[in-house]
Design an enzyme around this catalytic site. Structure first.
Site, PDB file in Angstrom:
ATOM      1  N   ALA A 175       0.867  -1.183   0.000  1.00 38.33           N
ATOM      2  CA  ALA A 175       0.000   0.000   0.000  1.00 38.33           C
ATOM      3  C   ALA A 175       0.900   1.228   0.000  1.00 38.33           C
ATOM      4  O   ALA A 175       2.081   1.137   0.354  1.00 38.33           O
ATOM      5  CB  ALA A 175      -0.876  -0.017   1.243  1.00 38.33           C
ATOM      6  N   GLU A 188       3.964  -5.706   7.178  1.00 39.94           N
ATOM      7  CA  GLU A 188       3.168  -4.685   7.863  1.00 39.94           C
ATOM      8  C   GLU A 188       3.518  -4.542   9.337  1.00 39.94           C
ATOM      9  O   GLU A 188       3.466  -3.437   9.900  1.00 39.94           O
ATOM     10  CB  GLU A 188       1.670  -4.994   7.718  1.00 39.94           C
ATOM     11  CG  GLU A 188       1.100  -4.718   6.335  1.00 39.94           C
ATOM     12  CD  GLU A 188       1.272  -5.858   5.341  1.00 39.94           C
ATOM     13  OE1 GLU A 188       2.081  -6.771   5.585  1.00 39.94           O
ATOM     14  OE2 GLU A 188       0.585  -5.820   4.304  1.00 39.94           O
TER      15      GLU A 188
HETATM   16  C1  3H9 Z   1       0.455  -2.368   3.421  1.00 36.24           C
HETATM   17  O1  3H9 Z   1       0.690  -2.826   2.346  1.00 36.24           O
HETATM   18  C2  3H9 Z   1      -0.886  -2.425   4.098  1.00 36.24           C
HETATM   19  C3  3H9 Z   1      -1.837  -3.395   3.469  1.00 36.24           C
HETATM   20  O2  3H9 Z   1      -1.677  -4.661   4.056  1.00 36.24           O
HETATM   21  C4  3H9 Z   1      -3.266  -3.017   3.716  1.00 36.24           C
HETATM   22  C5  3H9 Z   1      -3.775  -1.770   3.127  1.00 36.24           C
HETATM   23  C6  3H9 Z   1      -5.254  -1.601   3.323  1.00 36.24           C
HETATM   24  N1  3H9 Z   1       4.626   3.438   0.119  1.00 36.24           N
HETATM   25  O3  3H9 Z   1      13.282   1.743   0.509  1.00 36.24           O
HETATM   26  P1  3H9 Z   1      13.706   2.495  -0.704  1.00 36.24           P
HETATM   27  C7  3H9 Z   1       9.376   4.867  -1.197  1.00 36.24           C
HETATM   28  S1  3H9 Z   1       1.661  -1.545   4.306  1.00 36.24           S
HETATM   29  C8  3H9 Z   1       5.100   4.651  -0.183  1.00 36.24           C
HETATM   30  O4  3H9 Z   1      14.759   3.526  -0.570  1.00 36.24           O
HETATM   31  P2  3H9 Z   1      14.835   0.089  -1.788  1.00 36.24           P
HETATM   32  C9  3H9 Z   1      10.444   5.214  -0.182  1.00 36.24           C
HETATM   33  O5  3H9 Z   1       9.947   6.103   0.798  1.00 36.24           O
HETATM   34  C10 3H9 Z   1       3.057  -1.525   3.200  1.00 36.24           C
HETATM   35  N2  3H9 Z   1       6.398   4.886  -0.497  1.00 36.24           N
HETATM   36  O6  3H9 Z   1      14.116   1.498  -1.887  1.00 36.24           O
HETATM   37  C11 3H9 Z   1      11.497   5.840  -1.074  1.00 36.24           C
HETATM   38  O7  3H9 Z   1      11.081   7.167  -1.345  1.00 36.24           O
HETATM   39  P3  3H9 Z   1      12.169   8.322  -1.542  1.00 36.24           P
HETATM   40  C12 3H9 Z   1       3.765  -2.819   3.167  1.00 36.24           C
HETATM   41  C13 3H9 Z   1       7.215   3.842  -0.492  1.00 36.24           C
HETATM   42  O8  3H9 Z   1      15.079  -0.360  -3.172  1.00 36.24           O
HETATM   43  C14 3H9 Z   1      11.391   5.030  -2.365  1.00 36.24           C
HETATM   44  O9  3H9 Z   1      10.090   4.425  -2.331  1.00 36.24           O
HETATM   45  N3  3H9 Z   1       4.964  -2.699   2.381  1.00 36.24           N
HETATM   46  C15 3H9 Z   1       6.784   2.553  -0.183  1.00 36.24           C
HETATM   47  O10 3H9 Z   1      15.968   0.152  -0.834  1.00 36.24           O
HETATM   48  C16 3H9 Z   1      12.430   3.945  -2.492  1.00 36.24           C
HETATM   49  O11 3H9 Z   1      12.395   3.132  -1.317  1.00 36.24           O
HETATM   50  C17 3H9 Z   1       6.136  -2.320   2.925  1.00 36.24           C
HETATM   51  O12 3H9 Z   1       6.244  -2.099   4.106  1.00 36.24           O
HETATM   52  C18 3H9 Z   1       5.412   2.360   0.114  1.00 36.24           C
HETATM   53  N4  3H9 Z   1       4.911   1.143   0.407  1.00 36.24           N
HETATM   54  O13 3H9 Z   1      13.770  -0.892  -1.123  1.00 36.24           O
HETATM   55  C19 3H9 Z   1       7.310  -2.219   1.982  1.00 36.24           C
HETATM   56  N5  3H9 Z   1       7.831   1.698  -0.252  1.00 36.24           N
HETATM   57  O14 3H9 Z   1      13.001   7.905  -2.704  1.00 36.24           O
HETATM   58  C20 3H9 Z   1       8.038  -0.938   2.206  1.00 36.24           C
HETATM   59  C21 3H9 Z   1       8.885   2.458  -0.619  1.00 36.24           C
HETATM   60  O15 3H9 Z   1      11.356   9.559  -1.737  1.00 36.24           O
HETATM   61  N6  3H9 Z   1       9.131  -0.737   1.281  1.00 36.24           N
HETATM   62  N7  3H9 Z   1       8.528   3.740  -0.754  1.00 36.24           N
HETATM   63  O16 3H9 Z   1      12.959   8.332  -0.261  1.00 36.24           O
HETATM   64  C22 3H9 Z   1      10.310  -1.373   1.353  1.00 36.24           C
HETATM   65  O17 3H9 Z   1      10.511  -2.254   2.172  1.00 36.24           O
HETATM   66  C23 3H9 Z   1      11.399  -0.956   0.413  1.00 36.24           C
HETATM   67  O18 3H9 Z   1      11.080   0.338  -0.050  1.00 36.24           O
HETATM   68  C24 3H9 Z   1      11.598  -1.865  -0.822  1.00 36.24           C
HETATM   69  C25 3H9 Z   1      12.610  -1.206  -1.797  1.00 36.24           C
HETATM   70  C26 3H9 Z   1      12.151  -3.220  -0.357  1.00 36.24           C
HETATM   71  C27 3H9 Z   1      10.324  -2.084  -1.568  1.00 36.24           C
END
Ligand code: 3H9
Length: 656
Positions: free
Chosen positions: A62, A124
């Site tokens: 999300a 999450e």
């Molecule tokens: C969810 O899904 C809830 C649902 O179950 C229910 C809903 C109803 N959203 O980490 P990076 C941005 S909860 C918004 O440096 P990497 C991040 O801020 C979600 N933005 O890259 C950054 O921005 P900036 C569950 C996001 O390659 C840029 O993307 N999912 C999100 O080192 C690059 O990120 C998670 O918790 C997001 N979801 O790692 C996954 N994700 O460039 C969270 C990233 O402006 N994300 N951004 O600073 C991660 O773990 C890592 O970002 C990922 C990539 C492994 C994907």
């Protein structure tokens, strides 16, 4: 505005492509685009549908930046129910990381394929949440209760191979994912494969005792956190009731978590960590110097840990020690650490061997002539450090980055010992350096922009969380620790016992109370440092009399078997009446009246001490932003992530 989701009919396959850089998060336009696409596909000539993503990853969840704001339609759980209800077969094609709502999207598809390097996960819990779009309900129906609880309560991603074994991935696609996924979808159609809804699969048999067992484990492992317990309840609902009832339970618990201050704190840290990696006044196109080999001066605990972090990222390390024996000792500690990591299953034997092979040793500074960077990691002696930098200046090639690993020393003074202060920078690693994630990157007055940019990029490569600090005594973290420590001493004199201070802070969420921390670090370090100061510089004797007395009695902390506590052979602390007596004596001597102190006062005064100093650190421009200070405290000092760091906590007091 064009949609981040496109739909195209390719023969009999309707292809839904998500293109929402950087990580294809499920923002409102993505949800709307997917709803439009799946609706279109129901009425066209497609016989199966493939959901695939552009860019570096499948949907990573999300859109976290939408959390805490009013929800906009379409609502993700309903969108996923619509996808699952498709009369045409839906295949999710995964690359990169399918996380959170992204993996929940894949679970709503009828079949899942992935490239071998992909990972899936429901992280999450790390944001103080639970999967809120059917993840707690569909996962157990495919993977069973135990595997689901492991996956969702840990939040750790797993490989596609592992996901395949537990029934979460159906097919691995070697080669081009798009071609492979479309071909597989056509095969499924040709074989007459019917729609398979995850929500309609029966939950495999399970042991009913598992829920309470996992709750008990989590009460210890994730002390004080709300989300893990709610995850168990939601999975229990999946295992014991209908899908619809389970979804309602998941929703109720998701909202409770989403509205909790814990999730607000954890979401703050998620963004603050990413923000901390950026340096406001560095141009985006600042060049990065190549770093393919690094020298480390000093093979002690710190140097060894740093060497491992670097080798683990595939960079060659040359470790320098003053004698063959010292070098031998340093390398054998590294061997032991790698063996320990293999034993604990943190790293495979092959990987450990290949990383270890990247570390070589020498007693000759000339071996550093060709390295791209040197990290000096000898003990905190400014004269020695300056001498080493003079030597490095003599042997290192032009353009090599010269870093000092120091917790306190003046990086500018060390830089001045060279003729190239622009190449000098501070890197404050935390012990054990191969495990702790924080790296304070200390920008000296003359540090060149490209040196700073290179070290920030290197930090990410070696999987550290970098935070930039200006030069001051103790940088961000240790500078704030001083008033915190002094306040702990005042609390003791005024009537609290060491165990009361520590347990008040630990119950509040700190990984370790302040006095146990000081015992762990060694009381002699502060004592020795104080000896070099004038009475005026030392400040109020009330803030150091007790540790001075302890050290003078030979109580240096854990390493000498006693400090604020007595320690057994397993380094477990027990309260020591001798210390209580010593504290009373010091209080009498210093004219401090003792009284009963409530735990609440202990927490308030200690956290205020941190925050007040944090504000000075900000005002003086030592830290770029208050979120950086929060990241330092969460990753380096055991501050509870669920409280969002000291500055976030202070700004939100009353709501936490
Ligand atoms: C969810 O899904 C809830 C649902 O179950 C229910 C809903 C109803 N959203 O980490 P990076 C941005 S909860 C918004 O440096 P990497 C991040 O801020 C979600 N933005 O890259 C950054 O921005 P900036 C569950 C996001 O390659 C840029 O993307 N999912 C999100 O080192 C690059 O990120 C998670 O918790 C997001 N979801 O790692 C996954 N994700 O460039 C969270 C990233 O402006 N994300 N951004 O600073 C991660 O773990 C890592 O970002 C990922 C990539 C492994 C994907």
């Amino acid at each position: 505005m064009s949609s981040p989701v496109s739909y195209k009919l390719e023969g009999i396959i309707g292809v839904i492509t998500v293109n929402n850089p950087p990580v294809n998060a499920l923002s409102q336009p993505v949800r709307q685009g997917m709803l439009d696409a799946i609706t279109t596909a129901q009425g066209d000539d497609s016989e199966a549908i493939v959901i695939i993503c552009e860019g570096r990853t499948f949907i990573a969840g999300a859109d976290i930046s939408e959390f805490g704001k009013p929800m906009q339609d379409p609502f993700l759980p309903e969108l996923l129910n619509t996808i699952e209800a498709s009369s045409k077969l839906v295949v999710a094609a995964i690359h990169g990381t399918a996380l959170g709502g992204g993996f929940e999207t894949a679970l709503a598809a009828h079949y899942r394929c992935a490239v071998p390097a992909a990972k899936i996960g429901l992280p999450e819990v790390k944001l103080g949440l639970l999967p809120g779009a059917g993840g707690t309900q569909r996962t157990p129906r495919l993977a069973g209760v135990k595997a689901s609880l492991d996956l969702i309560t840990s939040g750790a991603p797993i490989s596609v191979g592992q996901a395949g074994k537990i029934g979460l991935i159906d097919k691995i696609i070697d080669g081009d994912l798009r071609d492979g996924a479309l071909a597989w979808a056509r095969e499924l159609v040709d074989a007459g494969t019917s729609v398979r809804k995850s929500s309609e699969q029966p939950v495999p048999e399970f042991d009913a005792a598992i829920f309470d067992e996992v709750r008990a484990t989590l009460a210890k492992r994730a002390r004080g956190q709300v989300a893990p317990g709610h995850i168990v309840t939601a999975v229990e609902a999946a295992a014991t009731g209908s899908f619809e009832d389970g979804m309602a339970k998941e929703r109720e618990l998701f909202i409770t978590c989403m509205e909790s201050p814990q999730s607000a704190g954890m979401r703050h840290i998620f963004f603050a960590e990413r923000q901390a990696a950026k340096v406001d006044d560095l141009a985006k196109d600042t060049p990065i110097r190549p770093v393919e080999s690094i020298g480390i001066v000093g093979g002690g605990t710190m140097g060894g840990g740093i060497a491992m972090s670097i080798a683990n990222a595939g960079i060659a390390v040359t470790m320098i020690e003053i004698s063959d024996e010292a070098l031998e000792r340093g390398l054998s500690i590294i061997d032991r650490n790698y063996a320990g990591s293999v034993k604990r299953g943190k790293i495979s034997e092959e990987k450990a061997a290949s990383c270890r092979a990247l570390i070589s040793g020498s007693t000759d500074y000339d071996s550093l002539a060709e390295v791209d960077m040197v990290i000096e990691a000898v003990f905190e002696d400014p004269i020695l450090k300056k001498k080493i930098f003079g030597q490095l200046d003599g042997v290192c090639k032009p353009g090599a980055i010269l870093a000092t690993n120091t917790s306190y020393q003046d990086v500018d003074a060390i830089a001045a010992a060279t003729k190239r202060p622009q190449d000098v920078i501070g890197t404050h690693f935390f012990s054990p350096a191969h495990i702790m994630k924080l790296l304070e990157v200390v920008r000296g007055e003359k540090t060149a922009d490209d040196v700073l940019a290179t070290v920030m990029a290197l930090a990410k490569k070696i999987r550290k969380v970098p935070v930039v600090s200006g030069v001051c005594y103790g940088f961000i973290g240790n500078r704030m620790l001083r008033p915190y420590g002094k306040t702990a001493q005042l609390l003791l004199l005024e009537g609290a016992s060491p165990q009361q201070v520590d347990s008040a802070m630990e119950s509040w969420g700190m990984a370790m109370g302040p006095l146990r921390v000081f015992d762990l670090a060694g009381l002699d370090i502060g004592y020795t440092a104080r000896q070099a100061l004038s009475e005026e510089e030392k400040g109020d004797p009330k803030t150091y009399r007790i540790p001075d007395l302890l050290v003078e009695l030979g109580r240096m902390g854990q390493k000498s078997g006693s400090g604020f506590y007595a320690y057994d052979d397993n380094r477990q602390p027990t309260p020591d009446p001798a210390v209580d007596g010593l504290i009373k004596m010091a209080a009498d001597d210093l004219g401090v009246e003792r009284r009963e102190i409530q735990d609440e006062e202990i927490v308030d005064r200690l956290i205020s001490a941190l925050v007040d100093e944090g504000r000075k650190v900000l005002d003086e421009g030592i830290a770029q932003r208050s979120g950086d200070i929060d990241v330092v405290y969460v990753y380096g000092y055991g501050f509870p992530v669920s409280r969002g760091g000291p500055m976030f906590y202070a700004d939100n007091i009353g709501e936490m």
